[in-house]
Write a protein that holds these residues in place. Structure first.
Motif, PDB file in Angstrom:
ATOM      1  N   PHE A  10     -28.154  12.774  23.140  1.00 41.04           N
ATOM      2  CA  PHE A  10     -29.281  11.848  23.279  1.00 41.04           C
ATOM      3  C   PHE A  10     -28.737  10.419  23.229  1.00 41.04           C
ATOM      4  O   PHE A  10     -28.248   9.974  22.186  1.00 41.04           O
ATOM      5  N   SER A  11     -28.819   9.720  24.337  1.00 41.00           N
ATOM      6  CA  SER A  11     -28.266   8.364  24.383  1.00 41.00           C
ATOM      7  C   SER A  11     -29.168   7.394  23.634  1.00 41.00           C
ATOM      8  O   SER A  11     -30.371   7.638  23.450  1.00 41.00           O
ATOM      9  N   THR A  12     -28.602   6.278  23.220  1.00 43.77           N
ATOM     10  CA  THR A  12     -29.369   5.231  22.541  1.00 43.77           C
ATOM     11  C   THR A  12     -29.416   3.939  23.359  1.00 43.77           C
ATOM     12  O   THR A  12     -30.074   2.976  22.949  1.00 43.77           O
ATOM     13  N   GLU A  19     -24.212   9.352  35.966  1.00 40.95           N
ATOM     14  CA  GLU A  19     -22.763   9.093  36.006  1.00 40.95           C
ATOM     15  C   GLU A  19     -22.169   9.114  34.605  1.00 40.95           C
ATOM     16  O   GLU A  19     -21.040   9.591  34.403  1.00 40.95           O
ATOM     17  N   ASN A  20     -22.904   8.590  33.642  1.00 34.49           N
ATOM     18  CA  ASN A  20     -22.434   8.617  32.255  1.00 34.49           C
ATOM     19  C   ASN A  20     -22.293  10.052  31.756  1.00 34.49           C
ATOM     20  O   ASN A  20     -21.317  10.400  31.078  1.00 34.49           O
ATOM     21  N   CYS A  21     -23.262  10.905  32.107  1.00 29.15           N
ATOM     22  CA  CYS A  21     -23.157  12.322  31.734  1.00 29.15           C
ATOM     23  C   CYS A  21     -21.948  12.968  32.407  1.00 29.15           C
ATOM     24  O   CYS A  21     -21.210  13.747  31.778  1.00 29.15           O
ATOM     25  N   SER A  22     -21.745  12.652  33.680  1.00 34.19           N
ATOM     26  CA  SER A  22     -20.630  13.249  34.428  1.00 34.19           C
ATOM     27  C   SER A  22     -19.293  12.901  33.799  1.00 34.19           C
ATOM     28  O   SER A  22     -18.367  13.719  33.782  1.00 34.19           O
ATOM     29  N   ARG A  23     -19.160  11.681  33.289  1.00 32.16           N
ATOM     30  CA  ARG A  23     -17.897  11.290  32.642  1.00 32.16           C
ATOM     31  C   ARG A  23     -17.615  12.131  31.404  1.00 32.16           C
ATOM     32  O   ARG A  23     -16.477  12.256  30.967  1.00 32.16           O
ATOM     33  N   LEU A  67     -27.398  15.269  33.525  1.00 30.51           N
ATOM     34  CA  LEU A  67     -28.706  15.020  32.935  1.00 30.51           C
ATOM     35  C   LEU A  67     -29.406  16.348  32.683  1.00 30.51           C
ATOM     36  O   LEU A  67     -29.284  17.294  33.472  1.00 30.51           O
ATOM     37  N   VAL A  68     -30.152  16.416  31.602  1.00 31.33           N
ATOM     38  CA  VAL A  68     -30.695  17.684  31.138  1.00 31.33           C
ATOM     39  C   VAL A  68     -31.597  18.342  32.181  1.00 31.33           C
ATOM     40  O   VAL A  68     -32.365  17.672  32.888  1.00 31.33           O
ATOM     41  N   VAL A  69     -31.488  19.662  32.260  1.00 36.02           N
ATOM     42  CA  VAL A  69     -32.340  20.491  33.111  1.00 36.02           C
ATOM     43  C   VAL A  69     -33.213  21.333  32.178  1.00 36.02           C
ATOM     44  O   VAL A  69     -32.691  22.102  31.363  1.00 36.02           O
ATOM     45  N   ARG A 100     -33.454   5.452  28.190  1.00 37.38           N
ATOM     46  CA  ARG A 100     -32.468   6.336  27.570  1.00 37.38           C
ATOM     47  C   ARG A 100     -32.358   7.617  28.397  1.00 37.38           C
ATOM     48  O   ARG A 100     -33.087   7.805  29.382  1.00 37.38           O
ATOM     49  N   SER A 101     -31.483   8.509  27.984  1.00 37.15           N
ATOM     50  CA  SER A 101     -31.306   9.756  28.744  1.00 37.15           C
ATOM     51  C   SER A 101     -30.801  10.865  27.833  1.00 37.15           C
ATOM     52  O   SER A 101     -30.386  10.607  26.694  1.00 37.15           O
ATOM     53  N   VAL A 102     -30.837  12.080  28.355  1.00 37.42           N
ATOM     54  CA  VAL A 102     -30.305  13.246  27.642  1.00 37.42           C
ATOM     55  C   VAL A 102     -29.305  13.942  28.562  1.00 37.42           C
ATOM     56  O   VAL A 102     -29.637  14.278  29.698  1.00 37.42           O
ATOM     57  N   CYS A 103     -28.070  14.147  28.061  1.00 38.20           N
ATOM     58  CA  CYS A 103     -27.041  14.882  28.811  1.00 38.20           C
ATOM     59  C   CYS A 103     -26.977  16.316  28.282  1.00 38.20           C
ATOM     60  O   CYS A 103     -27.223  16.575  27.095  1.00 38.20           O
ATOM     61  N   GLU A 104     -26.596  17.233  29.168  1.00 41.21           N
ATOM     62  CA  GLU A 104     -26.497  18.642  28.792  1.00 41.21           C
ATOM     63  C   GLU A 104     -25.187  19.236  29.306  1.00 41.21           C
ATOM     64  O   GLU A 104     -24.753  18.931  30.423  1.00 41.21           O
ATOM     65  N   MET A 105     -24.575  20.075  28.494  1.00 41.81           N
ATOM     66  CA  MET A 105     -23.395  20.842  28.923  1.00 41.81           C
ATOM     67  C   MET A 105     -23.475  22.238  28.293  1.00 41.81           C
ATOM     68  O   MET A 105     -24.176  22.450  27.290  1.00 41.81           O
TER      69      MET A 105
END
Length: 241
Positions: free
Chosen positions: A124-126, A136-140, A145-147, A231-236
């Motif tokens: 969870f980004s701030t 792009e930030n998630c890809s790095r 981005l969350v699905v 803001r955004s949410v990344c998922e892996m």
């Protein structure tokens, strides 16, 4: 071949007047020569042997390298392994012991500061960025981005979100034609969506955030311009050890 002749000095004993006298004479060179060879031929042979040994060493090194590469190429090509190595270098892992049917896998891990849910890890980004920069930030981080695939996942996400913020997710409509797409190519399932009432509302609003409605505090999806900053949410996928 170079040759030389070794001159042999002989002795001839003459008898004269009952006496004996030794007279040193030089024998006929045509009858008293011993052929010999120079070191040139030996040097050529030694050089050839050294060259052969060097070539054999190079061949053995090449064979060893090829064997090593063949044994490890599958491992090196595995994206999950590369992600694991990258995360091990950049962060610490937080792991929990699991009862797994996967052979040899007893730990379920997420990078430090990521949240764990089901088979995924979430960040969870701030800071606020446009949709493209967020992806792009998630890809790095070897993520996306969350699905969102279920109400349970939607509820998990909103429980960890700041109520004063909105969060980009991996859903967009690139052409503005109502053809919504997830970033990981998961099919868009209209029956598993969580739009706010009246949303999506505008063709120029081609990206999606999860946010609470000010009047009801009810979380849901809202389409907005992709250039807006949120803001955004990344998922892996989780890392299993």
């Amino acid at each position: 071949m170079i040759s030389c002749r070794l001159l042999v000095v002989g002795s001839l004993i003459l008898h004269k007047g009952g006496g004996e006298k030794d007279i040193d004479v030089m024998p006929d060179p045509r009858k008293n020569t011993i052929p010999c060879q120079s070191n040139f031929g030996f040097s050529k042979l030694l050089l050839a042997l050294l060259l052969i040994l060097f070539l054999l060493k190079q061949i053995l090194l090449s064979v060893s390298f090829i064997t090593f590469f063949q044994k490890n190429s599958q491992l090196l090509e595995d994206k999950h392994y590369k992600r694991f190595i990258k995360e091990m270098i950049l962060t610490n892992l937080e792991c929990v012991r699991i009862n797994s049917t996967m052979k040899g896998k007893v730990w379920s891990c997420c990078p430090e500061k990521w949240k764990s849910f089901s088979s995924s890890c979430y960040f969870f980004s701030t800071d606020a960025k446009p949709w493209k920069e967020s992806q792009e930030n998630c890809s790095r981080m070897e993520a996306h981005l969350v699905v969102i695939n279920s109400k349970e996942e939607q509820d998990f996400l909103t429980q960890n979100m700041d109520k004063a913020a909105a969060y980009f997710v991996g859903l967009s409509d690139p052409e503005g034609q109502g053809h919504w797409q997830w970033v990981d190519q998961t099919p868009y399932n209209q029956s598993a969506t969580f739009w706010h009432p009246g949303e999506p509302s505008h063709r120029e609003e081609r990206c999606v955030v999860v946010n609470p409605r000010p009047t009801s505090a009810q979380w849901g999806w809202n389409d907005i311009p992709c250039k807006d900053r949120h803001r955004s949410v990344c998922e892996m996928m989780k890392i299993y050890l």
